[in-house]
Design a protein around this motif. Structure first.
Motif, PDB file in Angstrom:
ATOM      1  N   PRO A   1      13.304 121.968  24.385  1.00  0.00           N
ATOM      2  CA  PRO A   1      12.929 121.681  25.786  1.00  0.00           C
ATOM      3  C   PRO A   1      12.513 120.316  26.288  1.00  0.00           C
ATOM      4  O   PRO A   1      12.692 119.508  25.196  1.00  0.00           O
ATOM      5  CB  PRO A   1      11.409 122.499  25.915  1.00  0.00           C
ATOM      6  N   ILE A   2      12.703 119.993  27.480  1.00  0.00           N
ATOM      7  CA  ILE A   2      12.536 118.465  27.785  1.00  0.00           C
ATOM      8  C   ILE A   2      11.109 118.370  28.340  1.00  0.00           C
ATOM      9  O   ILE A   2      10.719 119.305  29.274  1.00  0.00           O
ATOM     10  CB  ILE A   2      13.616 118.165  28.925  1.00  0.00           C
ATOM     11  N   LYS A   3      10.479 117.132  28.170  1.00  0.00           N
ATOM     12  CA  LYS A   3       9.112 116.909  28.815  1.00  0.00           C
ATOM     13  C   LYS A   3       9.154 115.614  29.344  1.00  0.00           C
ATOM     14  O   LYS A   3       9.786 114.663  28.544  1.00  0.00           O
ATOM     15  CB  LYS A   3       8.069 116.943  27.768  1.00  0.00           C
TER      16      LYS A   3
ATOM     17  N   ALA B   1      10.916 118.560  37.435  1.00  0.00           N
ATOM     18  CA  ALA B   1      10.013 118.437  36.211  1.00  0.00           C
ATOM     19  C   ALA B   1       8.955 117.165  36.434  1.00  0.00           C
ATOM     20  O   ALA B   1       9.615 116.135  37.018  1.00  0.00           O
ATOM     21  CB  ALA B   1      10.663 118.350  34.826  1.00  0.00           C
TER      22      ALA B   1
ATOM     23  N   GLY C   1       6.105 114.132  34.836  1.00  0.00           N
ATOM     24  CA  GLY C   1       5.473 113.632  33.658  1.00  0.00           C
ATOM     25  C   GLY C   1       3.645 114.178  33.864  1.00  0.00           C
ATOM     26  O   GLY C   1       3.327 114.373  34.766  1.00  0.00           O
ATOM     27  N   PRO C   2       2.916 113.965  32.681  1.00  0.00           N
ATOM     28  CA  PRO C   2       1.687 114.509  32.622  1.00  0.00           C
ATOM     29  C   PRO C   2       0.620 113.252  33.709  1.00  0.00           C
ATOM     30  O   PRO C   2      -0.410 113.787  33.927  1.00  0.00           O
ATOM     31  CB  PRO C   2       1.097 114.293  31.355  1.00  0.00           C
TER      32      PRO C   2
ATOM     33  N   HIS D   1       6.215 120.750  40.639  1.00  0.00           N
ATOM     34  CA  HIS D   1       7.702 121.220  40.737  1.00  0.00           C
ATOM     35  C   HIS D   1       7.924 122.210  41.811  1.00  0.00           C
ATOM     36  O   HIS D   1       7.122 122.709  42.219  1.00  0.00           O
ATOM     37  CB  HIS D   1       7.721 122.163  39.424  1.00  0.00           C
TER      38      HIS D   1
ATOM     39  N   THR E   1      -0.626 121.089  30.467  1.00  0.00           N
ATOM     40  CA  THR E   1       0.826 120.752  30.371  1.00  0.00           C
ATOM     41  C   THR E   1       1.326 120.984  31.937  1.00  0.00           C
ATOM     42  O   THR E   1       1.158 121.957  32.815  1.00  0.00           O
ATOM     43  CB  THR E   1       1.604 121.610  29.539  1.00  0.00           C
TER      44      THR E   1
ATOM     45  N   VAL F   1       7.371 122.635  33.799  1.00  0.00           N
ATOM     46  CA  VAL F   1       8.740 122.502  33.358  1.00  0.00           C
ATOM     47  C   VAL F   1       9.677 123.385  33.887  1.00  0.00           C
ATOM     48  O   VAL F   1       9.480 124.836  33.462  1.00  0.00           O
ATOM     49  CB  VAL F   1       8.881 122.020  31.805  1.00  0.00           C
TER      50      VAL F   1
ATOM     51  N   LEU G   1       7.689 112.097  30.562  1.00  0.00           N
ATOM     52  CA  LEU G   1       6.444 111.093  30.113  1.00  0.00           C
ATOM     53  C   LEU G   1       6.081 110.642  31.278  1.00  0.00           C
ATOM     54  O   LEU G   1       6.659 109.950  32.116  1.00  0.00           O
ATOM     55  CB  LEU G   1       6.971 110.410  29.150  1.00  0.00           C
TER      56      LEU G   1
ATOM     57  N   ASN H   1      14.500 124.649  30.063  1.00  0.00           N
ATOM     58  CA  ASN H   1      13.869 125.585  29.095  1.00  0.00           C
ATOM     59  C   ASN H   1      14.845 126.772  28.443  1.00  0.00           C
ATOM     60  O   ASN H   1      14.545 127.386  27.361  1.00  0.00           O
ATOM     61  CB  ASN H   1      12.442 126.032  28.846  1.00  0.00           C
TER      62      ASN H   1
END
Length: 131
Positions: A31-33, A75, A77-78, A85, A16, A19, A35, A24
């Motif tokens: 929480p926000i992720k 943040a 994305g993957p 960060h 992951t 973030v 993409l 958070n």
């Protein structure tokens, strides 16, 4: 759990992306992720008046053509490979999407819209890929 299971769980790194605790921190909100190749950044200096290195005050109304801006990565994305960060990134302010998250303004960018990354780990890393 056997000793081999413990070694297996410790050896596998978490996939992951980091973030920000800012995103958070609230218990009543989700929480926000980010993409795919999206990056959430925050501009630290407000757009408007600025000072030159010589101390001259430049008003917000002064026309500056094609000026790039610096921001801090909040943040990622993957699928983002080149930044993490806390890095500082250089981007074109015209290629952005503004968003308000929990009362603060952020910008969403794609990895391909970033022109440069400033981070301490860049000093010790190997040179980039040359084609």
């Amino acid at each position: 759990m056997s000793p081999t299971d413990e070694a297996t769980t410790e050896a596998t790194p978490a996939r992951t992306p980091p973030v920000s605790t800012l995103l958070n921190s609230s218990n009543d909100r989700q929480p926000i992720k980010m993409l795919n190749d999206r990056i959430l950044v925050k501009i630290e200096v407000a757009e408007g008046e600025r000072r030159s290195s010589g101390g001259i005050l430049i008003p917000a109304t002064a026309q500056v053509g094609k000026r790039l801006a610096w921001a801090t990565v909040v943040a990622v994305g993957p699928n983002v490979r080149a930044m993490q960060h806390g890095d500082k990134v250089l981007f074109n302010p015209e290629d952005r999407y503004e968003v308000e998250v929990r009362g603060e303004d952020y910008i969403i960018l794609r990895e391909r819209d970033i022109h440069a990354v400033a981070a301490e780990r860049n000093e010790v890393a190997a040179p980039g890929l040359y084609l």
